[in-house]
Design a protein around this motif. Sequence first.
Motif, PDB file in Angstrom:
ATOM      1  N   PRO A   1       0.815  -1.217   0.000  1.00 52.86           N
ATOM      2  CA  PRO A   1       0.000   0.000   0.000  1.00 52.86           C
ATOM      3  C   PRO A   1       0.847   1.265   0.000  1.00 52.86           C
ATOM      4  O   PRO A   1       2.041   1.234   0.299  1.00 52.86           O
ATOM      5  N   GLN A   2       0.215   2.343  -0.363  1.00 52.38           N
ATOM      6  CA  GLN A   2       0.755   3.691  -0.215  1.00 52.38           C
ATOM      7  C   GLN A   2       2.093   3.910  -0.925  1.00 52.38           C
ATOM      8  O   GLN A   2       3.061   4.335  -0.324  1.00 52.38           O
ATOM      9  N   VAL A   3       2.125   3.631  -2.207  1.00 50.85           N
ATOM     10  CA  VAL A   3       3.264   4.064  -3.012  1.00 50.85           C
ATOM     11  C   VAL A   3       2.855   5.358  -3.711  1.00 50.85           C
ATOM     12  O   VAL A   3       1.675   5.574  -4.001  1.00 50.85           O
ATOM     13  N   THR A   4       3.808   6.216  -3.922  1.00 51.53           N
ATOM     14  CA  THR A   4       3.546   7.457  -4.636  1.00 51.53           C
ATOM     15  C   THR A   4       4.098   7.316  -6.039  1.00 51.53           C
ATOM     16  O   THR A   4       5.254   6.959  -6.220  1.00 51.53           O
ATOM     17  N   SER A   5       3.256   7.554  -7.017  1.00 53.45           N
ATOM     18  CA  SER A   5       3.660   7.461  -8.418  1.00 53.45           C
ATOM     19  C   SER A   5       3.673   8.862  -9.027  1.00 53.45           C
ATOM     20  O   SER A   5       2.704   9.603  -8.904  1.00 53.45           O
ATOM     21  N   ILE A   6       4.782   9.196  -9.665  1.00 56.75           N
ATOM     22  CA  ILE A   6       4.928  10.453 -10.391  1.00 56.75           C
ATOM     23  C   ILE A   6       5.170  10.081 -11.839  1.00 56.75           C
ATOM     24  O   ILE A   6       6.085   9.317 -12.144  1.00 56.75           O
ATOM     25  N   TYR A   7       4.339  10.609 -12.733  1.00 54.53           N
ATOM     26  CA  TYR A   7       4.401  10.180 -14.121  1.00 54.53           C
ATOM     27  C   TYR A   7       3.817  11.257 -15.021  1.00 54.53           C
ATOM     28  O   TYR A   7       3.088  12.136 -14.573  1.00 54.53           O
ATOM     29  N   GLU A   8       4.156  11.149 -16.305  1.00 55.67           N
ATOM     30  CA  GLU A   8       3.554  12.037 -17.296  1.00 55.67           C
ATOM     31  C   GLU A   8       2.426  11.298 -17.993  1.00 55.67           C
ATOM     32  O   GLU A   8       2.585  10.157 -18.431  1.00 55.67           O
ATOM     33  N   TRP A   9       1.264  11.939 -18.101  1.00 56.56           N
ATOM     34  CA  TRP A   9       0.121  11.370 -18.799  1.00 56.56           C
ATOM     35  C   TRP A   9      -0.603  12.500 -19.510  1.00 56.56           C
ATOM     36  O   TRP A   9      -0.990  13.481 -18.887  1.00 56.56           O
ATOM     37  N   LYS A  10      -0.744  12.361 -20.811  1.00 55.74           N
ATOM     38  CA  LYS A  10      -1.429  13.353 -21.647  1.00 55.74           C
ATOM     39  C   LYS A  10      -0.839  14.750 -21.444  1.00 55.74           C
ATOM     40  O   LYS A  10      -1.536  15.721 -21.212  1.00 55.74           O
ATOM     41  N   ASN A  11       0.496  14.792 -21.522  1.00 58.05           N
ATOM     42  CA  ASN A  11       1.271  16.036 -21.440  1.00 58.05           C
ATOM     43  C   ASN A  11       1.190  16.748 -20.097  1.00 58.05           C
ATOM     44  O   ASN A  11       1.472  17.931 -20.011  1.00 58.05           O
ATOM     45  N   GLU A  12       0.802  16.046 -19.059  1.00 58.47           N
ATOM     46  CA  GLU A  12       0.772  16.629 -17.721  1.00 58.47           C
ATOM     47  C   GLU A  12       1.542  15.746 -16.758  1.00 58.47           C
ATOM     48  O   GLU A  12       1.497  14.521 -16.857  1.00 58.47           O
ATOM     49  N   ILE A  13       2.243  16.381 -15.806  1.00 56.12           N
ATOM     50  CA  ILE A  13       2.925  15.646 -14.747  1.00 56.12           C
ATOM     51  C   ILE A  13       1.901  15.411 -13.637  1.00 56.12           C
ATOM     52  O   ILE A  13       1.225  16.333 -13.183  1.00 56.12           O
ATOM     53  N   ASN A  14       1.770  14.162 -13.246  1.00 54.46           N
ATOM     54  CA  ASN A  14       0.802  13.763 -12.223  1.00 54.46           C
ATOM     55  C   ASN A  14       1.517  13.119 -11.043  1.00 54.46           C
ATOM     56  O   ASN A  14       2.581  12.516 -11.210  1.00 54.46           O
ATOM     57  N   GLU A  15       0.902  13.223  -9.879  1.00 52.25           N
ATOM     58  CA  GLU A  15       1.373  12.533  -8.678  1.00 52.25           C
ATOM     59  C   GLU A  15       0.157  11.907  -8.016  1.00 52.25           C
ATOM     60  O   GLU A  15      -0.796  12.608  -7.678  1.00 52.25           O
TER      61      GLU A  15
END
Length: 120
Positions: free
Chosen positions: A46-60
């Motif tokens: 549980p509780q991992v933080t994912s930082i990624y780019e999706w559809k030209n936006e940086i998400n967390e």
Amino acid sequence: MTQKYLKSLKNKFSVAYVTVPNTEVGKTIGTGLVKNKLAACVNIIPQVTSIYEWKNEINEDSEALLMIKTRTSQVNKLTEYVKAHHPYEVCEVISLPIQNGNPQYLQWINDVVPEPKADL
């Protein structure tokens, strides 16, 4: 167990990683994988933080991570199962071969997850 036997197990098994939005989705997918004999074991982290780019936006996002032990020959079927039951538009399913490990544990995976049936 002999060294020859251990070498015969090399790359026969894999660990697949799948991120899910929460542990409830993880439990549903994990239970389905084990019931359908596509995995011997699914750990939910549980509780991992994912930082990624999706559809030209940086998400967390906060997610859970599934660590799935299976036969390498079942990874494609496992991937299809996850895709069919996952809420994401594009879900992560990646796998790495198990190079070495406890022979008894590897034998257990071998006993629990059958080889896929050949297409006729």
